[in-house]
Design a protein around this motif. Structure first.
Motif, short mmCIF file in Angstrom:
data_model
loop_
_atom_site.label_atom_id
_atom_site.label_comp_id
_atom_site.label_asym_id
_atom_site.label_seq_id
_atom_site.Cartn_x
_atom_site.Cartn_y
_atom_site.Cartn_z
N ASP A 34 6.26 -2.78 -0.24
CA ASP A 34 7.29 -2.48 0.73
C ASP A 34 7.90 -3.79 1.19
O ASP A 34 7.65 -4.84 0.60
CB ASP A 34 6.74 -1.64 1.90
CG ASP A 34 5.65 -2.35 2.70
OD1 ASP A 34 5.60 -3.60 2.68
OD2 ASP A 34 4.83 -1.66 3.34
N ARG A 86 7.22 -5.63 3.52
CA ARG A 86 6.24 -6.60 4.03
C ARG A 86 5.47 -7.29 2.91
O ARG A 86 4.70 -8.20 3.16
CB ARG A 86 5.26 -5.91 4.99
CG ARG A 86 5.90 -5.44 6.29
CD ARG A 86 4.91 -4.72 7.17
NE ARG A 86 4.41 -3.50 6.55
CZ ARG A 86 5.03 -2.32 6.62
NH1 ARG A 86 6.15 -2.21 7.30
NH2 ARG A 86 4.53 -1.26 6.03
N TYR A 128 0.83 -4.68 -2.05
CA TYR A 128 -0.53 -4.32 -1.67
C TYR A 128 -1.29 -3.84 -2.90
O TYR A 128 -0.73 -3.21 -3.79
CB TYR A 128 -0.53 -3.22 -0.61
CG TYR A 128 0.14 -3.63 0.67
CD1 TYR A 128 -0.58 -4.27 1.67
CD2 TYR A 128 1.50 -3.40 0.87
CE1 TYR A 128 0.04 -4.67 2.85
CE2 TYR A 128 2.12 -3.80 2.04
CZ TYR A 128 1.39 -4.43 3.03
OH TYR A 128 2.00 -4.83 4.19
N HIS A 162 -3.34 -7.94 0.39
CA HIS A 162 -1.91 -8.08 0.67
C HIS A 162 -1.41 -9.37 0.07
O HIS A 162 -2.05 -10.42 0.17
CB HIS A 162 -1.68 -8.10 2.19
CG HIS A 162 -0.24 -8.33 2.57
ND1 HIS A 162 0.16 -9.41 3.33
CD2 HIS A 162 0.88 -7.64 2.27
CE1 HIS A 162 1.47 -9.35 3.51
NE2 HIS A 162 1.93 -8.30 2.87
N TYR A 212 -2.46 -5.09 10.27
CA TYR A 212 -1.93 -4.29 9.16
C TYR A 212 -2.07 -2.80 9.39
O TYR A 212 -1.82 -2.00 8.49
CB TYR A 212 -2.64 -4.68 7.86
CG TYR A 212 -2.30 -6.08 7.41
CD1 TYR A 212 -1.21 -6.33 6.60
CD2 TYR A 212 -3.07 -7.17 7.83
CE1 TYR A 212 -0.89 -7.62 6.20
CE2 TYR A 212 -2.76 -8.46 7.44
CZ TYR A 212 -1.67 -8.67 6.62
OH TYR A 212 -1.35 -9.95 6.24
N ARG A 213 -2.44 -2.41 10.60
CA ARG A 213 -2.57 -0.98 10.90
C ARG A 213 -1.21 -0.37 11.26
O ARG A 213 -0.25 -1.07 11.52
CB ARG A 213 -3.58 -0.79 12.04
CG ARG A 213 -4.97 -1.23 11.64
CD ARG A 213 -5.95 -1.19 12.79
NE ARG A 213 -7.20 -1.85 12.42
CZ ARG A 213 -8.18 -2.14 13.26
NH1 ARG A 213 -8.07 -1.82 14.54
NH2 ARG A 213 -9.27 -2.76 12.83
N HIS A 214 -1.15 0.95 11.25
CA HIS A 214 0.03 1.73 11.63
C HIS A 214 1.18 1.57 10.63
O HIS A 214 2.34 1.72 11.00
CB HIS A 214 0.50 1.35 13.05
CG HIS A 214 -0.61 1.38 14.05
ND1 HIS A 214 -1.29 2.53 14.40
CD2 HIS A 214 -1.18 0.37 14.77
CE1 HIS A 214 -2.21 2.25 15.29
NE2 HIS A 214 -2.18 0.94 15.54
N HIS A 215 0.84 1.26 9.37
CA HIS A 215 1.85 1.21 8.32
C HIS A 215 1.48 2.14 7.15
O HIS A 215 2.01 1.98 6.06
CB HIS A 215 2.00 -0.23 7.80
CG HIS A 215 2.46 -1.20 8.84
ND1 HIS A 215 3.67 -1.10 9.50
CD2 HIS A 215 1.84 -2.29 9.37
CE1 HIS A 215 3.79 -2.09 10.37
NE2 HIS A 215 2.70 -2.82 10.32
#
Length: 198
Positions: A15, A17, A20, A68, A130-133
């Protein structure tokens, strides 16, 4: 099914960011990262282990590492290079894109399994930044792919916190509270024998 088949599974996504990777390859695991995760308040059930115990634990587990790789930095602009793109002439060679940084471990999920009949999922963790993605759902979905590789699986198990944890694993993995089977099954447990872990 050979043990090695569970140790060579990989999934990728990308994405804005960065890129992954989830892989079960043991050689990719960052033991220092895992011990830092065990020391965090988010893994209240765990505690850091000596290096030899980490190595033994991972050797007897199937562990999904989440990694990542940030996107490459754009090349700097100079007075001679405009900020808006130009269409290169057919004879102009396009510059190669800048290399990506090496991947860094940002999460994990570990299975204790006999690779045939039973899978116990534990130590699911992602760094707070890195949470909530959607990475947690993705990591757990990759774990479900691992469970599908077990040729004669009788049962998958995990311990979840009441409320949010129970709802998450029920939704994402189709798990249920074994109390719903109380007429035919009782789950028994015991915590550490003297000197053991939490």
């Amino acid at each position: 099914m050979p043990h090695e088949s569970l140790d060579n599974l990989s999934w990728r996504r990308e994405d804005d960011r960065g890129a992954y990777l989830v892989t079960t390859q043991p050689s990719q695991l960052d033991h220092a990262f895992i011990n830092r995760a065990f020391a965090s308040d988010d893994m209240a059930w765990a505690r850091p282990l000596p290096p030899d115990q980490i190595t033994t634990m991972l050797a007897h587990s199937t562990t999904l590492g989440l990694y990542h790789t940030p996107p490459p930095a754009p090349p700097p602009t100079t007075a001679s290079s405009p900020s808006s793109p130009r269409t290169p002439s057919p004879t102009t060679a396009s510059p190669s894109p800048p290399p990506r940084a090496p991947p860094t471990q940002i999460g994990l999920a570990r299975f204790v399994t006999d690779h045939v009949t039973l899978a116990y999922l534990t130590d699911v963790y992602i760094l707070p930044a890195y949470r909530h993605h959607g990475l947690g759902k993705w990591l757990v979905a990759c774990g479900q792919d691992v469970m599908k590789q077990l040729p004669a699986m009788r049962r998958a198990m995990l311990l979840a916190s009441p409320g949010v944890g129970t709802a998450f694993y029920s939704r994402e993995l189709g798990m249920w509270d074994v109390g719903e089977e109380r007429a035919s099954r009782v789950v028994m447990t015991r915590k550490a024998y003297g000197g053991g872990g939490a």
